[in-house]
Motif scaffolding. Sequence first.
Motif, PDB file in Angstrom:
ATOM      1  N   ALA B  64       0.835  -1.200   0.000  1.00  0.00           N
ATOM      2  CA  ALA B  64       0.000   0.000   0.000  1.00  0.00           C
ATOM      3  C   ALA B  64       0.871   1.250   0.000  1.00  0.00           C
ATOM      4  CB  ALA B  64      -0.917   0.001   1.217  1.00  0.00           C
ATOM      5  N   SER B  67       2.567   1.748  -3.421  1.00  0.00           N
ATOM      6  CA  SER B  67       1.671   2.139  -4.504  1.00  0.00           C
ATOM      7  C   SER B  67       1.158   3.562  -4.286  1.00  0.00           C
ATOM      8  CB  SER B  67       0.503   1.165  -4.603  1.00  0.00           C
ATOM      9  OG  SER B  67      -0.348   1.339  -3.510  1.00  0.00           O
ATOM     10  N   LEU B  68       1.103   3.981  -3.012  1.00  0.00           N
ATOM     11  CA  LEU B  68       0.605   5.323  -2.725  1.00  0.00           C
ATOM     12  C   LEU B  68       1.570   6.406  -3.160  1.00  0.00           C
ATOM     13  CD1 LEU B  68      -0.930   5.146   0.822  1.00  0.00           C
ATOM     14  CD2 LEU B  68      -2.007   6.096  -1.184  1.00  0.00           C
ATOM     15  N   VAL B  99      -8.252   9.370  -3.516  1.00  0.00           N
ATOM     16  CA  VAL B  99      -7.862   8.244  -2.658  1.00  0.00           C
ATOM     17  C   VAL B  99      -8.746   7.033  -2.947  1.00  0.00           C
ATOM     18  CG1 VAL B  99      -7.683   7.438  -0.277  1.00  0.00           C
ATOM     19  CG2 VAL B  99      -6.935   9.730  -0.866  1.00  0.00           C
ATOM     20  N   LEU B 100     -10.026   7.289  -3.131  1.00  0.00           N
ATOM     21  CA  LEU B 100     -10.957   6.193  -3.394  1.00  0.00           C
ATOM     22  C   LEU B 100     -10.619   5.507  -4.726  1.00  0.00           C
ATOM     23  CD1 LEU B 100     -13.368   4.889  -2.097  1.00  0.00           C
ATOM     24  CD2 LEU B 100     -14.855   6.358  -3.453  1.00  0.00           C
ATOM     25  N   HIS B 102      -7.792   5.448  -6.149  1.00  0.00           N
ATOM     26  CA  HIS B 102      -6.536   4.727  -5.957  1.00  0.00           C
ATOM     27  C   HIS B 102      -6.768   3.404  -5.247  1.00  0.00           C
ATOM     28  CE1 HIS B 102      -2.791   3.723  -3.872  1.00  0.00           C
ATOM     29  NE2 HIS B 102      -2.251   4.106  -5.002  1.00  0.00           N
ATOM     30  N   TRP B 103      -7.655   3.436  -4.257  1.00  0.00           N
ATOM     31  CA  TRP B 103      -7.933   2.191  -3.525  1.00  0.00           C
ATOM     32  C   TRP B 103      -8.575   1.164  -4.453  1.00  0.00           C
ATOM     33  CZ3 TRP B 103     -12.559  -0.338  -2.251  1.00  0.00           C
ATOM     34  CH2 TRP B 103     -12.361  -1.454  -1.407  1.00  0.00           C
ATOM     35  N   SER B 106      -5.761  -0.345  -6.459  1.00  0.00           N
ATOM     36  CA  SER B 106      -4.634  -1.001  -5.776  1.00  0.00           C
ATOM     37  C   SER B 106      -5.087  -1.860  -4.590  1.00  0.00           C
ATOM     38  CB  SER B 106      -3.612   0.036  -5.313  1.00  0.00           C
ATOM     39  OG  SER B 106      -4.161   0.803  -4.270  1.00  0.00           O
ATOM     40  N   GLY B 107      -6.005  -1.342  -3.788  1.00  0.00           N
ATOM     41  CA  GLY B 107      -6.432  -2.086  -2.604  1.00  0.00           C
ATOM     42  C   GLY B 107      -7.331  -3.260  -2.943  1.00  0.00           C
ATOM     43  N   THR B 139      -7.538  -1.895   4.196  1.00  0.00           N
ATOM     44  CA  THR B 139      -6.773  -1.262   3.115  1.00  0.00           C
ATOM     45  C   THR B 139      -7.250   0.164   2.798  1.00  0.00           C
ATOM     46  OG1 THR B 139      -8.056  -2.618   1.596  1.00  0.00           O
ATOM     47  CG2 THR B 139      -5.797  -3.296   2.016  1.00  0.00           C
ATOM     48  N   PRO B 140      -8.566   0.465   2.814  1.00  0.00           N
ATOM     49  CA  PRO B 140      -8.917   1.884   2.637  1.00  0.00           C
ATOM     50  C   PRO B 140      -8.334   2.764   3.732  1.00  0.00           C
ATOM     51  CG  PRO B 140     -10.913   0.542   2.824  1.00  0.00           C
ATOM     52  CD  PRO B 140      -9.766  -0.377   2.894  1.00  0.00           C
ATOM     53  N   SER B 143      -4.859   3.494   2.844  1.00  0.00           N
ATOM     54  CA  SER B 143      -4.781   4.501   1.787  1.00  0.00           C
ATOM     55  C   SER B 143      -5.014   5.895   2.346  1.00  0.00           C
ATOM     56  CB  SER B 143      -5.822   4.228   0.697  1.00  0.00           C
ATOM     57  OG  SER B 143      -5.571   2.997   0.089  1.00  0.00           O
TER      58      SER B 143
END
Lengths: 248, 222
Positions: B64, B67-68, B99-100, B102-103, B106-107, B139-140, B143
């Motif tokens: 995480a 990737s962030l 962010v959402l 991205h999650w 990736s998440g 995971t959220p 993130s």
Amino acid sequence: MWQFLHKLASPRYFYDITGKWIPWLGGLTVITLLAGLYYGLIKAPPDYQQGESYRIMFIHVPAAWMSMFIYVLMAFWSGINLIWNIKLADVMTVSSATLGASFTFLALMTGSLWGKPMWGAWWVWDARLTSELILLFLYLGYIALVAAIEDRRTAARAGGVLILVGVVNIPIIHYSVEWWNTLHQGPTVTKLDKPSIHLSMLIPLLIMAVSFKLYYLTVVLMRARAEVLDRERRSAWVRELFGAKESR
Amino acid sequence: MFQAFKALMKRDLLLAFRHRGELANPLLFFFMIVTLFPLGVSPEVTLLRKIAPGVIWIAALLAALFSLENLFRSDFEDGALEQMLLSPQPLSLLVLAKVLAHWLVSGLPMLLLAPLLGLLLAMPEPAIAALELTLAIGTPLLSLIGAIGVALTVGLRRGGVLLTLLIMPLYIPVLIFATNAVTAAAAGMPIAGQIYFLASLLVLALTLAPLAIAAALRISVS
């Protein structure tokens, strides 16, 4: 009162007046430190279970208190800086960080020295020890962030956000660590044996705590003065101050 | 307001799908770290079963973080981030959209990969279910918390290691509660307490983190 605080927020006034405070604060630090050490190391009776080795407490406990106190203080100043944009607040935050980290380190180190004869190990994954270690990481993260950003003002403001995020997280971290530990193993580690501490030990402890606070105040003001001079090195009053001294 | 949220999310998702190769990287990273443990520690099943929750969670945490790192990078470089700061929409909302998005890329894939890793590490079924649940909530959270650090370091050229230093301590509560829930589930104990705690942390982060991210971005970009 407000007027005084307002005046104090001006770098020049701050520089002048703290210059007068520092010798007094330094003197008081030395006096309380000597008194605390005398009462702690010589006058206080040995502990009935821990013998003489408990005396490291007079360094360990005040250092641990300071480590938390300074972090909260830094959060307070960061808040002031972010809300009212007062330059001096972030000078104080930046100047406090290394001191806070050193107190945390001191608390961890003396704790480990104390732990060896008492628990038979330099380090145990006890909740309090772990939280203190994480606090050290938080301080070091802050210092690394401030060091990485070149512009001083931006660095201080960014650090302020980090400190505030940290201060929201500290209780969560602390309780989660405590919970983690209590779930994994029972209380195999006994803390101070007596819940209430005897007066002959409490008094030197409190004197030492006051002394540590005074030490912090002295050193943080010295550091803040240096930081103020560095930031204001192009302003007229700093030039005047040092130009005058050099020509004398 | 909601339209801006949707538009930004759509844009970010589209951008992510245009670079499909990069999407797989954090996943591969996640997989490989987990693979290293049997090789490095021991392939013995009882031991693996015992360390599996911690291993998978630590791998997820690192994946995480890595990737962030580029969450705001390209927007910062091409100036889109400044436009977001200037836009009349509240910045915290826009940040939440990013962010959402991205999650989601990736998440969520990590969530899909995790049961496979659980099987590889010989985790019992209830533990795998608990792992999924904790990852879904956790995971959220990673993130959101991580994005604060990313926002603080976005202006720096080498923010990577620094980001790790800033964010790791803040991840500790998530790690503790999540791995604890999985371990408890493996032992057949109830895990409601840990899950509730994680969920409340998520709610807290959902409300407060966007504000902190927005404040950090304003400082970093100015």
